[in-house]
Design a protein around this motif. Structure first.
Motif, PDB file in Angstrom:
ATOM      1  N   ARG A  79       0.843  -1.192   0.000  1.00  0.00           N
ATOM      2  CA  ARG A  79       0.000   0.000   0.000  1.00  0.00           C
ATOM      3  C   ARG A  79       0.878   1.241   0.000  1.00  0.00           C
ATOM      4  O   ARG A  79       1.958   1.259   0.589  1.00  0.00           O
ATOM      5  CB  ARG A  79      -0.913   0.028   1.222  1.00  0.00           C
ATOM      6  N   ALA A  81       0.942   5.601   0.565  1.00  0.00           N
ATOM      7  CA  ALA A  81       0.247   6.713   1.211  1.00  0.00           C
ATOM      8  C   ALA A  81       1.027   7.988   0.959  1.00  0.00           C
ATOM      9  O   ALA A  81       2.254   7.959   0.768  1.00  0.00           O
ATOM     10  CB  ALA A  81       0.123   6.466   2.714  1.00  0.00           C
ATOM     11  N   VAL A 212       3.687   2.059   2.744  1.00  0.00           N
ATOM     12  CA  VAL A 212       3.261   1.839   4.128  1.00  0.00           C
ATOM     13  C   VAL A 212       4.005   0.620   4.680  1.00  0.00           C
ATOM     14  O   VAL A 212       4.024  -0.449   4.070  1.00  0.00           O
ATOM     15  CB  VAL A 212       1.737   1.620   4.207  1.00  0.00           C
ATOM     16  N   GLY A 213       4.625   0.815   5.862  1.00  0.00           N
ATOM     17  CA  GLY A 213       5.437  -0.251   6.435  1.00  0.00           C
ATOM     18  C   GLY A 213       6.870  -0.227   5.966  1.00  0.00           C
ATOM     19  O   GLY A 213       7.626  -1.167   6.213  1.00  0.00           O
ATOM     20  N   SER A 217       8.287  -2.977   2.078  1.00  0.00           N
ATOM     21  CA  SER A 217       6.995  -3.535   1.685  1.00  0.00           C
ATOM     22  C   SER A 217       6.948  -3.817   0.191  1.00  0.00           C
ATOM     23  O   SER A 217       6.224  -4.729  -0.259  1.00  0.00           O
ATOM     24  CB  SER A 217       5.864  -2.576   2.078  1.00  0.00           C
ATOM     25  N   GLN A 341       8.822  10.380   6.233  1.00  0.00           N
ATOM     26  CA  GLN A 341       7.829   9.422   5.745  1.00  0.00           C
ATOM     27  C   GLN A 341       6.691   9.197   6.740  1.00  0.00           C
ATOM     28  O   GLN A 341       5.585   8.813   6.345  1.00  0.00           O
ATOM     29  CB  GLN A 341       8.491   8.071   5.426  1.00  0.00           C
ATOM     30  N   TYR A 342       6.961   9.437   8.020  1.00  0.00           N
ATOM     31  CA  TYR A 342       5.941   9.180   9.037  1.00  0.00           C
ATOM     32  C   TYR A 342       4.712  10.075   8.859  1.00  0.00           C
ATOM     33  O   TYR A 342       3.620   9.752   9.349  1.00  0.00           O
ATOM     34  CB  TYR A 342       6.530   9.388  10.439  1.00  0.00           C
ATOM     35  N   ASP A 345       2.868   7.825   6.770  1.00  0.00           N
ATOM     36  CA  ASP A 345       2.763   6.490   7.357  1.00  0.00           C
ATOM     37  C   ASP A 345       3.104   6.565   8.844  1.00  0.00           C
ATOM     38  O   ASP A 345       4.250   6.311   9.246  1.00  0.00           O
ATOM     39  CB  ASP A 345       3.715   5.537   6.627  1.00  0.00           C
ATOM     40  N   SER A 347       2.746   4.677  11.231  1.00  0.00           N
ATOM     41  CA  SER A 347       3.190   3.445  11.876  1.00  0.00           C
ATOM     42  C   SER A 347       4.705   3.387  12.036  1.00  0.00           C
ATOM     43  O   SER A 347       5.214   2.561  12.795  1.00  0.00           O
ATOM     44  CB  SER A 347       2.716   2.228  11.070  1.00  0.00           C
ATOM     45  N   ARG A 348       5.426   4.267  11.361  1.00  0.00           N
ATOM     46  CA  ARG A 348       6.887   4.261  11.453  1.00  0.00           C
ATOM     47  C   ARG A 348       7.389   4.909  12.745  1.00  0.00           C
ATOM     48  O   ARG A 348       8.548   4.729  13.104  1.00  0.00           O
ATOM     49  CB  ARG A 348       7.479   5.004  10.259  1.00  0.00           C
TER      50      ARG A 348
END
Length: 470
Positions: A79, A81, A212-213, A217, A341-342, A345, A347-348
Protein backbone atom coordinates in the motif's frame (compact mmCIF):
# COMPACT_ATOMS: atom_id res chain seq x y z
CA UNK A 1 11.20 -26.99 -17.72
CA UNK A 2 13.11 -23.84 -18.65
CA UNK A 3 15.12 -22.58 -15.69
CA UNK A 4 16.52 -19.16 -14.76
CA UNK A 5 18.68 -17.67 -12.05
CA UNK A 6 18.62 -14.04 -11.01
CA UNK A 7 21.70 -12.69 -9.24
CA UNK A 8 20.63 -9.92 -6.86
CA UNK A 9 17.31 -9.26 -5.12
CA UNK A 10 16.83 -5.52 -5.48
CA UNK A 11 13.52 -4.28 -6.91
CA UNK A 12 14.78 -4.96 -10.43
CA UNK A 13 16.04 -8.45 -9.68
CA UNK A 14 12.73 -9.38 -8.06
CA UNK A 15 10.74 -7.81 -10.91
CA UNK A 16 12.76 -9.81 -13.44
CA UNK A 17 12.32 -13.02 -11.45
CA UNK A 18 8.57 -12.50 -11.05
CA UNK A 19 8.10 -11.75 -14.76
CA UNK A 20 9.90 -14.96 -15.74
CA UNK A 21 8.17 -17.09 -13.11
CA UNK A 22 4.76 -15.87 -14.29
CA UNK A 23 5.58 -17.39 -17.68
CA UNK A 24 6.16 -20.82 -16.16
CA UNK A 25 9.93 -20.61 -15.88
CA UNK A 26 11.60 -22.19 -12.85
CA UNK A 27 13.32 -19.25 -11.15
CA UNK A 28 15.91 -19.02 -8.37
CA UNK A 29 17.05 -15.67 -6.92
CA UNK A 30 20.50 -15.55 -5.31
CA UNK A 31 21.31 -12.70 -2.89
CA UNK A 32 24.72 -12.18 -1.27
CA UNK A 33 23.32 -10.31 1.76
CA UNK A 34 21.36 -11.82 4.61
CA UNK A 35 18.23 -9.86 3.66
CA UNK A 36 16.69 -9.23 0.27
CA UNK A 37 15.63 -5.89 -1.18
CA UNK A 38 18.67 -3.94 -2.37
CA UNK A 39 17.67 -0.28 -2.33
CA UNK A 40 14.23 -1.09 -0.88
CA UNK A 41 15.29 -2.30 2.55
CA UNK A 42 14.00 -0.80 5.80
CA UNK A 43 15.04 -1.28 9.40
CA UNK A 44 15.39 0.12 12.92
CA UNK A 45 18.48 2.25 12.33
CA UNK A 46 18.18 4.44 15.43
CA UNK A 47 15.75 3.14 18.08
CA UNK A 48 13.68 -0.05 18.50
CA UNK A 49 10.32 0.31 16.80
CA UNK A 50 11.35 3.34 14.76
CA UNK A 51 11.32 2.41 11.07
CA UNK A 52 13.81 3.96 8.62
CA UNK A 53 14.20 3.36 4.89
CA UNK A 54 17.80 2.45 4.10
CA UNK A 55 17.81 4.06 0.63
CA UNK A 56 14.77 4.64 -1.57
CA UNK A 57 12.06 6.50 0.37
CA UNK A 58 9.51 8.08 -2.03
CA UNK A 59 8.19 6.34 -5.12
CA UNK A 60 6.60 8.72 -7.64
CA UNK A 61 7.44 6.48 -10.62
CA UNK A 62 6.34 3.16 -9.12
CA UNK A 63 2.54 3.57 -9.07
CA UNK A 64 1.56 3.15 -12.70
CA UNK A 65 3.99 1.16 -14.85
CA UNK A 66 3.67 -1.88 -17.12
CA UNK A 67 5.15 -3.94 -14.27
CA UNK A 68 2.78 -2.63 -11.57
CA UNK A 69 -0.21 -3.03 -13.89
CA UNK A 70 0.68 -6.63 -14.73
CA UNK A 71 1.21 -7.84 -11.17
CA UNK A 72 -1.16 -7.32 -8.25
CA UNK A 73 1.32 -5.96 -5.73
CA UNK A 74 -1.55 -4.39 -3.78
CA UNK A 75 -3.15 -7.80 -3.45
CA UNK A 76 0.20 -9.02 -2.07
CA UNK A 77 0.06 -6.40 0.68
CA UNK A 78 1.68 -3.31 -0.84
CA UNK A 79 0.00 0.00 0.00
CA UNK A 80 1.12 3.56 -0.71
CA UNK A 81 0.25 6.71 1.21
CA UNK A 82 0.97 10.40 0.68
CA UNK A 83 1.56 13.39 2.92
CA UNK A 84 -0.52 16.57 2.41
CA UNK A 85 2.35 18.18 0.45
CA UNK A 86 4.36 16.28 -2.16
CA UNK A 87 7.74 18.01 -1.74
CA UNK A 88 8.94 21.28 -0.25
CA UNK A 89 12.00 23.51 -0.47
CA UNK A 90 12.65 25.81 2.53
CA UNK A 91 14.60 29.04 2.15
CA UNK A 92 16.18 31.34 4.71
CA UNK A 93 13.94 33.57 6.80
CA UNK A 94 10.98 31.18 6.92
CA UNK A 95 10.37 31.47 3.19
CA UNK A 96 10.13 28.60 0.73
CA UNK A 97 8.02 26.86 -1.88
CA UNK A 98 5.98 23.67 -1.89
CA UNK A 99 4.55 21.37 -4.55
CA UNK A 100 0.94 20.31 -4.14
CA UNK A 101 -0.71 17.41 -5.96
CA UNK A 102 -2.34 19.85 -8.36
CA UNK A 103 -0.07 21.65 -10.81
CA UNK A 104 -2.59 24.53 -10.94
CA UNK A 105 -2.65 24.91 -7.14
CA UNK A 106 1.14 24.78 -7.00
CA UNK A 107 1.37 27.44 -9.68
CA UNK A 108 -1.04 29.69 -7.78
CA UNK A 109 1.09 29.39 -4.62
CA UNK A 110 4.13 30.65 -6.56
CA UNK A 111 2.63 34.08 -7.29
CA UNK A 112 4.69 35.77 -10.03
CA UNK A 113 5.96 32.36 -11.18
CA UNK A 114 2.49 30.86 -11.59
CA UNK A 115 2.60 31.11 -15.37
CA UNK A 116 6.06 29.60 -15.69
CA UNK A 117 5.18 26.61 -13.49
CA UNK A 118 1.88 26.07 -15.29
CA UNK A 119 3.54 26.18 -18.71
CA UNK A 120 6.20 23.68 -17.64
CA UNK A 121 4.20 21.10 -15.67
CA UNK A 122 0.58 21.93 -16.40
CA UNK A 123 1.05 20.97 -20.05
CA UNK A 124 2.57 17.57 -19.16
CA UNK A 125 0.79 16.18 -16.10
CA UNK A 126 -2.41 14.99 -17.80
CA UNK A 127 -0.35 13.35 -20.54
CA UNK A 128 2.28 11.86 -18.26
CA UNK A 129 0.98 8.25 -18.23
CA UNK A 130 1.38 8.11 -22.02
CA UNK A 131 4.76 9.86 -21.92
CA UNK A 132 5.95 7.40 -19.27
CA UNK A 133 5.16 4.50 -21.60
CA UNK A 134 8.07 5.68 -23.72
CA UNK A 135 10.65 6.93 -21.23
CA UNK A 136 10.35 3.80 -19.07
CA UNK A 137 11.72 1.86 -22.02
CA UNK A 138 15.14 1.87 -23.73
CA UNK A 139 15.80 5.16 -25.50
CA UNK A 140 16.34 3.47 -28.88
CA UNK A 141 12.81 2.34 -29.75
CA UNK A 142 9.88 3.36 -31.91
CA UNK A 143 7.88 5.66 -29.61
CA UNK A 144 4.24 4.88 -28.92
CA UNK A 145 3.45 8.59 -28.55
CA UNK A 146 6.06 10.44 -30.61
CA UNK A 147 4.54 13.93 -30.37
CA UNK A 148 4.13 13.77 -26.59
CA UNK A 149 7.61 12.31 -26.18
CA UNK A 150 9.06 15.09 -28.34
CA UNK A 151 7.38 17.72 -26.15
CA UNK A 152 8.74 16.07 -23.01
CA UNK A 153 12.17 15.70 -24.63
CA UNK A 154 12.29 19.38 -25.54
CA UNK A 155 12.33 20.20 -21.83
CA UNK A 156 14.39 17.20 -20.75
CA UNK A 157 17.30 17.99 -23.08
CA UNK A 158 17.81 21.47 -21.63
CA UNK A 159 20.29 22.31 -18.88
CA UNK A 160 18.46 22.89 -15.60
CA UNK A 161 19.93 26.40 -15.55
CA UNK A 162 18.03 27.23 -18.76
CA UNK A 163 14.69 26.27 -17.24
CA UNK A 164 15.56 28.14 -14.03
CA UNK A 165 15.73 31.37 -16.03
CA UNK A 166 12.00 31.06 -16.71
CA UNK A 167 11.27 31.76 -13.04
CA UNK A 168 11.33 35.27 -11.59
CA UNK A 169 11.46 34.51 -7.87
CA UNK A 170 13.82 32.69 -5.52
CA UNK A 171 10.91 30.46 -4.52
CA UNK A 172 10.13 29.30 -8.06
CA UNK A 173 13.76 28.70 -8.93
CA UNK A 174 14.39 26.86 -5.65
CA UNK A 175 11.43 24.51 -6.13
CA UNK A 176 12.81 23.65 -9.55
CA UNK A 177 16.37 23.27 -8.17
CA UNK A 178 15.29 20.57 -5.73
CA UNK A 179 13.79 18.52 -8.56
CA UNK A 180 16.74 19.01 -10.90
CA UNK A 181 19.29 18.06 -8.23
CA UNK A 182 17.97 14.48 -8.29
CA UNK A 183 20.11 14.09 -11.42
CA UNK A 184 23.27 14.03 -9.24
CA UNK A 185 25.15 16.12 -11.82
CA UNK A 186 25.96 19.78 -12.59
CA UNK A 187 22.82 21.76 -13.34
CA UNK A 188 24.40 23.55 -16.31
CA UNK A 189 24.93 20.29 -18.23
CA UNK A 190 22.75 19.22 -21.18
CA UNK A 191 19.93 16.83 -20.18
CA UNK A 192 20.27 17.86 -16.52
CA UNK A 193 16.56 18.79 -16.64
CA UNK A 194 15.39 15.30 -17.63
CA UNK A 195 14.99 13.75 -14.20
CA UNK A 196 13.61 16.96 -12.68
CA UNK A 197 10.92 17.28 -15.34
CA UNK A 198 9.95 13.62 -14.91
CA UNK A 199 9.79 13.78 -11.11
CA UNK A 200 8.02 17.15 -11.08
CA UNK A 201 5.37 15.94 -13.50
CA UNK A 202 4.96 12.69 -11.56
CA UNK A 203 4.29 14.70 -8.39
CA UNK A 204 1.28 16.33 -10.07
CA UNK A 205 0.11 13.06 -11.64
CA UNK A 206 0.67 10.40 -8.98
CA UNK A 207 2.14 12.30 -6.03
CA UNK A 208 5.33 11.33 -4.20
CA UNK A 209 3.97 8.49 -2.04
CA UNK A 210 5.79 6.30 0.46
CA UNK A 211 5.25 2.59 0.99
CA UNK A 212 3.26 1.84 4.13
CA UNK A 213 5.44 -0.25 6.44
CA UNK A 214 8.64 0.98 4.81
CA UNK A 215 10.12 0.56 1.35
CA UNK A 216 10.74 -3.06 2.32
CA UNK A 217 7.00 -3.54 1.69
CA UNK A 218 7.78 -3.31 -2.04
CA UNK A 219 10.30 -6.11 -1.58
CA UNK A 220 7.93 -8.19 0.52
CA UNK A 221 5.07 -7.93 -2.00
CA UNK A 222 7.28 -8.87 -4.96
CA UNK A 223 8.83 -11.78 -3.07
CA UNK A 224 5.41 -13.03 -1.97
CA UNK A 225 4.12 -13.08 -5.56
CA UNK A 226 7.33 -14.70 -6.77
CA UNK A 227 6.94 -17.56 -4.30
CA UNK A 228 3.29 -17.95 -5.32
CA UNK A 229 4.54 -18.54 -8.86
CA UNK A 230 6.97 -21.17 -7.63
CA UNK A 231 10.11 -19.01 -7.47
CA UNK A 232 12.80 -19.57 -4.83
CA UNK A 233 15.04 -17.07 -3.01
CA UNK A 234 18.36 -17.93 -1.40
CA UNK A 235 20.30 -15.43 0.72
CA UNK A 236 23.95 -15.42 1.74
CA UNK A 237 25.05 -16.58 -1.72
CA UNK A 238 27.68 -14.49 -3.52
CA UNK A 239 28.19 -15.12 -7.23
CA UNK A 240 31.53 -14.20 -8.80
CA UNK A 241 31.49 -16.34 -11.96
CA UNK A 242 29.00 -17.94 -14.34
CA UNK A 243 30.76 -21.23 -13.62
CA UNK A 244 29.24 -21.19 -10.13
CA UNK A 245 25.67 -21.18 -11.48
CA UNK A 246 25.45 -24.53 -13.21
CA UNK A 247 23.12 -25.29 -16.08
CA UNK A 248 20.52 -22.54 -16.21
CA UNK A 249 18.84 -21.56 -19.49
CA UNK A 250 18.65 -17.87 -18.52
CA UNK A 251 20.76 -15.72 -16.19
CA UNK A 252 19.84 -12.17 -15.18
CA UNK A 253 22.35 -10.01 -13.32
CA UNK A 254 21.00 -7.34 -10.99
CA UNK A 255 24.54 -6.01 -10.54
CA UNK A 256 26.69 -3.08 -11.53
CA UNK A 257 28.21 -3.32 -15.03
CA UNK A 258 31.67 -3.71 -13.51
CA UNK A 259 30.50 -6.67 -11.38
CA UNK A 260 28.77 -8.14 -14.43
CA UNK A 261 32.02 -7.98 -16.38
CA UNK A 262 33.73 -9.93 -13.60
CA UNK A 263 30.98 -12.58 -13.51
CA UNK A 264 30.98 -12.96 -17.31
CA UNK A 265 34.77 -13.25 -17.43
CA UNK A 266 36.24 -14.41 -20.73
CA UNK A 267 32.81 -15.27 -22.12
CA UNK A 268 31.93 -11.59 -22.67
CA UNK A 269 32.80 -10.09 -26.06
CA UNK A 270 35.67 -7.63 -25.76
CA UNK A 271 33.52 -4.63 -26.72
CA UNK A 272 30.94 -5.44 -24.03
CA UNK A 273 33.51 -6.09 -21.30
CA UNK A 274 35.26 -2.83 -22.16
CA UNK A 275 31.99 -0.86 -22.05
CA UNK A 276 31.04 -2.38 -18.69
CA UNK A 277 34.43 -1.61 -17.17
CA UNK A 278 34.33 1.95 -18.50
CA UNK A 279 30.82 2.56 -17.19
CA UNK A 280 31.06 5.71 -15.13
CA UNK A 281 29.69 6.13 -11.63
CA UNK A 282 28.82 9.55 -10.29
CA UNK A 283 28.18 11.65 -7.21
CA UNK A 284 27.67 9.71 -3.98
CA UNK A 285 25.37 9.89 -0.97
CA UNK A 286 26.19 10.15 2.72
CA UNK A 287 23.24 9.09 4.88
CA UNK A 288 22.05 10.15 8.32
CA UNK A 289 19.10 8.58 10.16
CA UNK A 290 17.62 10.58 13.04
CA UNK A 291 15.14 9.92 15.81
CA UNK A 292 13.56 13.32 16.55
CA UNK A 293 11.29 14.17 19.47
CA UNK A 294 8.14 15.93 18.19
CA UNK A 295 9.56 16.18 14.65
CA UNK A 296 11.62 18.88 12.95
CA UNK A 297 10.50 22.48 13.71
CA UNK A 298 10.73 23.93 10.20
CA UNK A 299 10.31 27.71 10.00
CA UNK A 300 8.67 27.31 6.58
CA UNK A 301 5.33 25.91 7.75
CA UNK A 302 4.45 23.81 4.65
CA UNK A 303 7.66 21.84 5.22
CA UNK A 304 6.03 20.41 8.35
CA UNK A 305 3.42 18.73 6.12
CA UNK A 306 5.70 17.33 3.42
CA UNK A 307 7.21 13.83 3.36
CA UNK A 308 10.08 14.96 1.11
CA UNK A 309 12.20 18.08 1.54
CA UNK A 310 15.04 19.53 -0.53
CA UNK A 311 17.57 21.48 1.53
CA UNK A 312 20.10 23.62 -0.26
CA UNK A 313 18.94 27.21 -0.34
CA UNK A 314 18.51 29.13 -3.57
CA UNK A 315 18.90 27.71 -7.06
CA UNK A 316 22.30 29.35 -7.29
CA UNK A 317 23.44 27.71 -4.04
CA UNK A 318 22.22 24.29 -5.15
CA UNK A 319 23.88 24.67 -8.55
CA UNK A 320 27.16 25.67 -6.92
CA UNK A 321 27.16 22.76 -4.46
CA UNK A 322 26.29 20.25 -7.19
CA UNK A 323 29.15 21.58 -9.33
CA UNK A 324 31.62 21.31 -6.45
CA UNK A 325 30.49 17.79 -5.61
CA UNK A 326 30.81 16.68 -9.22
CA UNK A 327 34.35 18.06 -9.31
CA UNK A 328 35.31 16.08 -6.22
CA UNK A 329 35.14 18.85 -3.61
CA UNK A 330 32.95 18.54 -0.53
CA UNK A 331 30.76 21.68 -0.36
CA UNK A 332 30.32 23.48 2.94
CA UNK A 333 26.56 23.49 2.36
CA UNK A 334 25.68 20.34 0.35
CA UNK A 335 22.34 19.56 -1.22
CA UNK A 336 20.37 17.40 1.22
CA UNK A 337 17.30 15.30 0.52
CA UNK A 338 15.31 14.72 3.72
CA UNK A 339 12.38 12.36 4.20
CA UNK A 340 9.62 12.60 6.82
CA UNK A 341 7.83 9.42 5.74
CA UNK A 342 5.94 9.18 9.04
CA UNK A 343 3.70 12.06 7.91
CA UNK A 344 2.20 9.68 5.36
CA UNK A 345 2.76 6.49 7.36
CA UNK A 346 2.42 7.11 11.13
CA UNK A 347 3.19 3.44 11.88
CA UNK A 348 6.89 4.26 11.45
CA UNK A 349 6.96 6.41 14.62
CA UNK A 350 6.95 5.56 18.30
CA UNK A 351 4.64 8.00 20.04
CA UNK A 352 6.05 11.51 19.63
CA UNK A 353 9.48 10.30 18.45
CA UNK A 354 9.67 10.28 14.67
CA UNK A 355 12.14 8.79 12.14
CA UNK A 356 13.90 11.21 9.79
CA UNK A 357 16.05 9.98 6.89
CA UNK A 358 18.45 12.33 5.12
CA UNK A 359 21.33 12.08 2.69
CA UNK A 360 23.71 14.64 1.29
CA UNK A 361 25.24 14.68 -2.16
CA UNK A 362 28.98 14.18 -1.65
CA UNK A 363 31.88 13.47 -4.02
CA UNK A 364 32.22 9.97 -5.45
CA UNK A 365 34.08 7.79 -2.97
CA UNK A 366 34.05 10.51 -0.31
CA UNK A 367 35.92 9.26 2.78
CA UNK A 368 35.07 12.09 5.19
CA UNK A 369 32.19 12.65 7.59
CA UNK A 370 29.29 14.76 6.28
CA UNK A 371 27.19 14.45 9.43
CA UNK A 372 27.75 18.00 10.62
CA UNK A 373 27.16 19.42 7.13
CA UNK A 374 23.79 17.65 6.99
CA UNK A 375 22.80 18.71 10.48
CA UNK A 376 23.89 22.25 9.63
CA UNK A 377 21.54 22.39 6.66
CA UNK A 378 18.66 21.06 8.78
CA UNK A 379 19.37 23.53 11.59
CA UNK A 380 19.61 26.34 9.06
CA UNK A 381 15.96 25.93 8.12
CA UNK A 382 14.73 24.49 11.44
CA UNK A 383 16.57 26.08 14.39
CA UNK A 384 16.38 23.98 17.54
CA UNK A 385 16.41 20.60 15.77
CA UNK A 386 19.63 19.49 17.45
CA UNK A 387 18.01 19.67 20.88
CA UNK A 388 15.24 17.32 19.70
CA UNK A 389 17.51 14.57 18.34
CA UNK A 390 17.41 11.55 20.67
CA UNK A 391 19.34 9.09 18.47
CA UNK A 392 21.44 9.24 15.31
CA UNK A 393 23.02 6.73 12.92
CA UNK A 394 25.15 7.36 9.85
CA UNK A 395 26.07 5.39 6.77
CA UNK A 396 29.21 6.50 4.91
CA UNK A 397 29.83 6.07 1.20
CA UNK A 398 32.06 3.09 2.01
CA UNK A 399 29.35 1.48 4.13
CA UNK A 400 26.75 2.15 1.44
CA UNK A 401 28.85 0.44 -1.24
CA UNK A 402 29.73 -2.44 1.11
CA UNK A 403 26.08 -3.13 1.97
CA UNK A 404 25.07 -2.83 -1.69
CA UNK A 405 27.94 -3.36 -4.18
CA UNK A 406 25.79 -1.92 -6.99
CA UNK A 407 26.33 1.48 -5.34
CA UNK A 408 29.96 1.82 -6.38
CA UNK A 409 31.70 4.57 -4.41
CA UNK A 410 28.39 5.47 -2.73
CA UNK A 411 26.62 6.16 -6.06
CA UNK A 412 23.03 5.20 -5.17
CA UNK A 413 21.81 5.84 -8.74
CA UNK A 414 24.00 3.02 -10.16
CA UNK A 415 25.63 5.21 -12.78
CA UNK A 416 26.37 8.83 -13.57
CA UNK A 417 23.59 10.59 -15.46
CA UNK A 418 25.91 11.91 -18.16
CA UNK A 419 24.35 12.97 -21.46
CA UNK A 420 25.48 10.00 -23.57
CA UNK A 421 25.33 7.51 -20.72
CA UNK A 422 21.89 8.77 -19.70
CA UNK A 423 20.63 7.92 -23.18
CA UNK A 424 22.72 4.81 -23.90
CA UNK A 425 23.18 3.10 -20.55
CA UNK A 426 24.96 0.77 -19.95
CA UNK A 427 26.33 0.58 -23.51
CA UNK A 428 25.36 1.49 -27.05
CA UNK A 429 23.09 -1.36 -28.20
CA UNK A 430 19.63 -1.87 -29.67
CA UNK A 431 18.92 -4.15 -26.71
CA UNK A 432 20.83 -2.72 -23.74
CA UNK A 433 19.93 -5.68 -21.49
CA UNK A 434 21.88 -8.24 -23.52
CA UNK A 435 25.48 -8.91 -22.47
CA UNK A 436 26.78 -10.56 -25.63
CA UNK A 437 26.73 -13.91 -23.83
CA UNK A 438 23.77 -16.05 -24.99
CA UNK A 439 21.11 -16.31 -22.32
CA UNK A 440 22.70 -13.76 -19.96
CA UNK A 441 21.17 -10.32 -19.33
CA UNK A 442 21.90 -7.25 -17.20
CA UNK A 443 18.82 -6.02 -15.31
CA UNK A 444 20.06 -3.53 -12.69
CA UNK A 445 19.44 0.22 -12.47
CA UNK A 446 22.46 0.64 -14.73
CA UNK A 447 20.04 -0.25 -17.56
CA UNK A 448 17.06 1.79 -18.83
CA UNK A 449 15.10 3.48 -17.40
CA UNK A 450 17.55 3.86 -14.51
CA UNK A 451 17.29 4.35 -10.76
CA UNK A 452 14.08 3.98 -8.78
CA UNK A 453 11.96 1.35 -7.08
CA UNK A 454 9.76 0.89 -10.16
CA UNK A 455 11.28 -2.47 -11.15
CA UNK A 456 11.12 -1.55 -14.83
CA UNK A 457 14.79 -2.35 -15.54
CA UNK A 458 14.20 -5.91 -14.40
CA UNK A 459 10.84 -6.15 -16.13
CA UNK A 460 12.27 -4.95 -19.44
CA UNK A 461 15.26 -7.29 -19.18
CA UNK A 462 12.97 -10.25 -18.48
CA UNK A 463 10.86 -9.41 -21.54
CA UNK A 464 14.07 -9.33 -23.59
CA UNK A 465 14.94 -12.80 -22.31
CA UNK A 466 11.42 -14.10 -23.01
CA UNK A 467 11.53 -12.83 -26.58
CA UNK A 468 14.70 -14.80 -27.20
CA UNK A 469 13.26 -17.90 -25.57
CA UNK A 470 10.30 -17.63 -27.92
Amino acid sequence: MTSAVVVGSGPNGLAAALTLAAEGIEVTVLERAATIGGGTRSGEATLPGLLHDECSSAHPLALDTPFSRRFDLAGAGLRFASAPIEHAHPLDGGRGAAALRSAADTATSLGPDAGAWRRLFGTLDARFPRIAEDFLRPMLHVPAHPILLARFGAYAALPATAIARRFATDEGRALWAGLAAHAFRPLNAPFSSAIGVALGTAAHTYGWPVAVGGSRSITDASARLLRQHGGRIETGVEVTSLDELGGYDVVLLDTSPRAAAGILGDRAPHRVARAYRRFRHGTAAFQVALAVQDGVPWTFEPARRSATLHLGGTFEEVARSEQETWQGRMPERPFVLLSQQYLADPSRSQGSVHPIDAYAHVPHGFTGDATEAILGQIERFAPGTRERIVALAIRTTTQISTLNPNYVGGDITTGANLGRQLVLRPRAALDPYTTGVPGVYLCSAATPPGAGAHGMCGYNAALSALRRLG
